[in-house]
Write an enzyme that holds these catalytic residues in place. Structure first.
Site, mmCIF file in Angstrom:
data_model
loop_
_atom_site.group_PDB
_atom_site.id
_atom_site.type_symbol
_atom_site.label_atom_id
_atom_site.label_comp_id
_atom_site.label_asym_id
_atom_site.label_seq_id
_atom_site.Cartn_x
_atom_site.Cartn_y
_atom_site.Cartn_z
ATOM 1 N N SER A 178 0.800 -1.227 0.000
ATOM 2 C CA SER A 178 0.000 0.000 0.000
ATOM 3 C C SER A 178 0.833 1.277 0.000
ATOM 4 O O SER A 178 0.393 2.294 -0.525
ATOM 5 C CB SER A 178 -0.955 0.003 1.184
ATOM 6 O OG SER A 178 -0.248 -0.173 2.395
ATOM 7 N N HIS A 180 -5.259 -3.107 -2.976
ATOM 8 C CA HIS A 180 -4.869 -2.176 -4.042
ATOM 9 C C HIS A 180 -4.808 -2.799 -5.433
ATOM 10 O O HIS A 180 -4.470 -2.116 -6.393
ATOM 11 C CB HIS A 180 -3.528 -1.518 -3.693
ATOM 12 C CG HIS A 180 -3.612 -0.704 -2.442
ATOM 13 N ND1 HIS A 180 -4.048 0.598 -2.428
ATOM 14 C CD2 HIS A 180 -3.377 -1.036 -1.148
ATOM 15 C CE1 HIS A 180 -4.053 1.035 -1.179
ATOM 16 N NE2 HIS A 180 -3.653 0.065 -0.382
ATOM 17 N N LYS A 182 -11.660 1.130 -2.470
ATOM 18 C CA LYS A 182 -10.540 1.713 -3.216
ATOM 19 C C LYS A 182 -10.861 1.661 -4.708
ATOM 20 O O LYS A 182 -11.639 2.465 -5.192
ATOM 21 C CB LYS A 182 -9.246 1.009 -2.812
ATOM 22 C CG LYS A 182 -8.891 1.392 -1.372
ATOM 23 C CD LYS A 182 -7.754 0.656 -0.750
ATOM 24 C CE LYS A 182 -7.536 1.198 0.667
ATOM 25 N NZ LYS A 182 -6.773 0.280 1.519
HETATM 26 C C1 LIG Z 1 -6.862 0.145 2.913
HETATM 27 C C2 LIG Z 1 -6.305 -1.179 3.271
HETATM 28 C C3 LIG Z 1 -6.987 -2.035 4.137
HETATM 29 C C4 LIG Z 1 -8.210 -1.593 4.904
HETATM 30 O O1 LIG Z 1 -9.324 -1.527 4.096
HETATM 31 P P1 LIG Z 1 -10.540 -0.581 4.525
HETATM 32 O O2 LIG Z 1 -11.694 -1.113 3.770
HETATM 33 O O3 LIG Z 1 -10.146 0.796 4.152
HETATM 34 O O4 LIG Z 1 -10.700 -0.754 6.018
HETATM 35 C C5 LIG Z 1 -6.482 -3.297 4.336
HETATM 36 N N1 LIG Z 1 -5.345 -3.697 3.722
HETATM 37 C C6 LIG Z 1 -4.652 -2.893 2.906
HETATM 38 C C7 LIG Z 1 -3.407 -3.392 2.250
HETATM 39 C C8 LIG Z 1 -5.107 -1.608 2.656
HETATM 40 O O5 LIG Z 1 -4.403 -0.783 1.870
#
Ligand SMILES: *Cc1c(COP(=O)(O)O)cnc(C)c1O
Length: 389
Positions: free
Chosen positions: A176, A208, A240
């Site tokens: 991330s 991602h 995302k």
């Molecule tokens: C953003 C993210 C999460 C958390 O997801 P949310 O739905 O925003 O709680 C988990 N793992 C990774 C690698 C992330 O980038």
């Protein structure tokens, strides 16, 4: 325990670690008004720009008129509607897995899976740069946590050999804060090759990669051609690349049934609002359609253009081919100062500092989107050129 709140805050300020929120007042594509000031967005995870797509908004609006605004309870009480169920079936088909299970957030999905599967005598092996939620899930499970060096398969193999119990091997698919990919084929081989009577399970967090990577947008596993047998536990987020909200875990029917019985962050929380699920279903259709393919292609062009142009400017990016393009600065104060200067020029790039990244590795985390046009990226390049030379 922290009892002197002011002293703790002052310390963070001194260290360049103070975190502050900006208020987003208007959104038009990547052009925002933030704290009363127009700026360009280079820090969102909405990689395909789907959160603003008319079909997602229409689905949300239509569902809002048909269903209650809230789900009213947890899935196991009376919150699991036919809308949730349909989305789960569609996500299972999309990812090529037997079943999928919705969670309210990705953070909760990771906590739920790891704490449901792992116990005190188990080992959880994690890449050093994994997302915080994967670490927190491991702490909650009380299993033995071992972190291997980033993408270092020799270090992973050594730690696997040393493990004295069953192992859950967990990694981000796309990291991330770095944007690089986990060496998944090697990890699959290592997980299968483990000698002795102990078991190794592989879990991938594809927050991602979902919607962005792979022919149909099914993420890093589709991109690398890996099956449910290769990677039995897949976590994906919906907030995302999908531009909606929520998360899911996909895998065998037995895995999903077990999570329904045991994952506390699934059991003891309210189900997502049905309208949010309808927006996600609209997004899922778009991701798999020509629109999705087109936006993935535009995103790739934007990434290529940005990388090529920064090279011409003599700026060295971290090694990444994804939409996450970090510029390593090192010092937290300096990263903050550069982020502020960019901000003054109307370019919003967040400075990512410890503990989100290791000490001494503060960076500007630039993210690209299919909604960026050449002139937006040129404005970013111009600002970077001014603020970094
Ligand atoms: C953003 C993210 C999460 C958390 O997801 P949310 O739905 O925003 O709680 C988990 N793992 C990774 C690698 C992330 O980038």
């Amino acid at each position: 325990m922290i009892t002197d709140f002011h002293a703790e805050l002052a310390l963070r300020q001194q260290q360049g670690l103070y975190r502050q929120r900006r208020i987003v007042e208007a959104v038009r594509g990547v052009e925002l008004v933030v704290d009363g000031k127009p700026c360009l967005n280079f820090c969102s995870n909405d990689y395909l720009g789907l959160s603003q797509h008319p079909q997602l908004k229409a689905a949300l609006q239509h569902a809002a008129s048909q269903y209650p605004a809230g789900s009213g309870s947890a899935h196991l009480i009376c919150g699991h509607s036919h809308v949730h169920h349909a989305l789960e079936e569609e996500l299972a088909a999309f990812t090529g897995r037997e079943k999928a299970l919705l969670f309210s957030t990705g953070y909760m999905a990771n906590l739920g899976v790891i704490s449901a599967l792992c116990e005190r005598d188990d080992w959880v092996l994690q890449d050093r740069l994994n997302h915080a939620s994967l670490l927190d899930g491991t702490l909650l499970s009380k299993a033995c946590l071992q972190r291997y060096r980033h993408r270092d398969m020799a270090d992973l193999a050594a730690k696997l050999n040393k493990a004295s119990g069953d192992v859950l091997l967990v990694s981000d698919g796309v990291f991330s804060m770095d944007g690089d990919l986990a060496p998944l084929p090697e990890m699959v081989t290592l997980a299968h090759r483990r000698p002795g009577v102990k078991n190794t399970l592989l879990m991938i967090d594809d927050a991602h990669g979902m919607a962005v990577l792979g022919q149909s947008g099914a993420g890093v596993l589709e991109f690398l051609g890996l099956s449910q047998q290769d990677v039995p536990i897949l976590m994906g987020t919906l907030g995302k690349g999908f531009g909606s909200f929520g998360a899911f875990v996909a895998g065998s029917e037995a895995l999903i049934e077990l999570l329904i019985q045991k994952a506390r962050s699934y059991i003891y929380t309210t189900a997502l609002p049905p309208a949010v699920c309808e927006a996600t279903r609209a997004s899922l259709r778009l991701v798999q359609s020509e629109t999705g393919a087109d936006r993935r292609a535009i995103l790739q062009q934007n990434i290529a253009y940005f990388k090529q142009s920064t090279q011409q400017l003599g700026l060295s990016l971290m090694p990444s081919d994804t939409a996450i393009q970090p510029l390593l600065i090192g010092d937290s104060q300096q990263a903050m100062a550069i982020s502020q200067q960019l901000w003054a020029r109307g370019v919003w790039v967040s400075a990512i500092r410890p503990p989100t990244v290791p000490k001494g590795q503060a960076r500007l985390r630039i993210t690209l989107s299919a909604l960026h046009q050449r002139h937006h990226i040129d404005a970013l390049l111009d600002a970077l050129d001014h603020c970094l030379q």
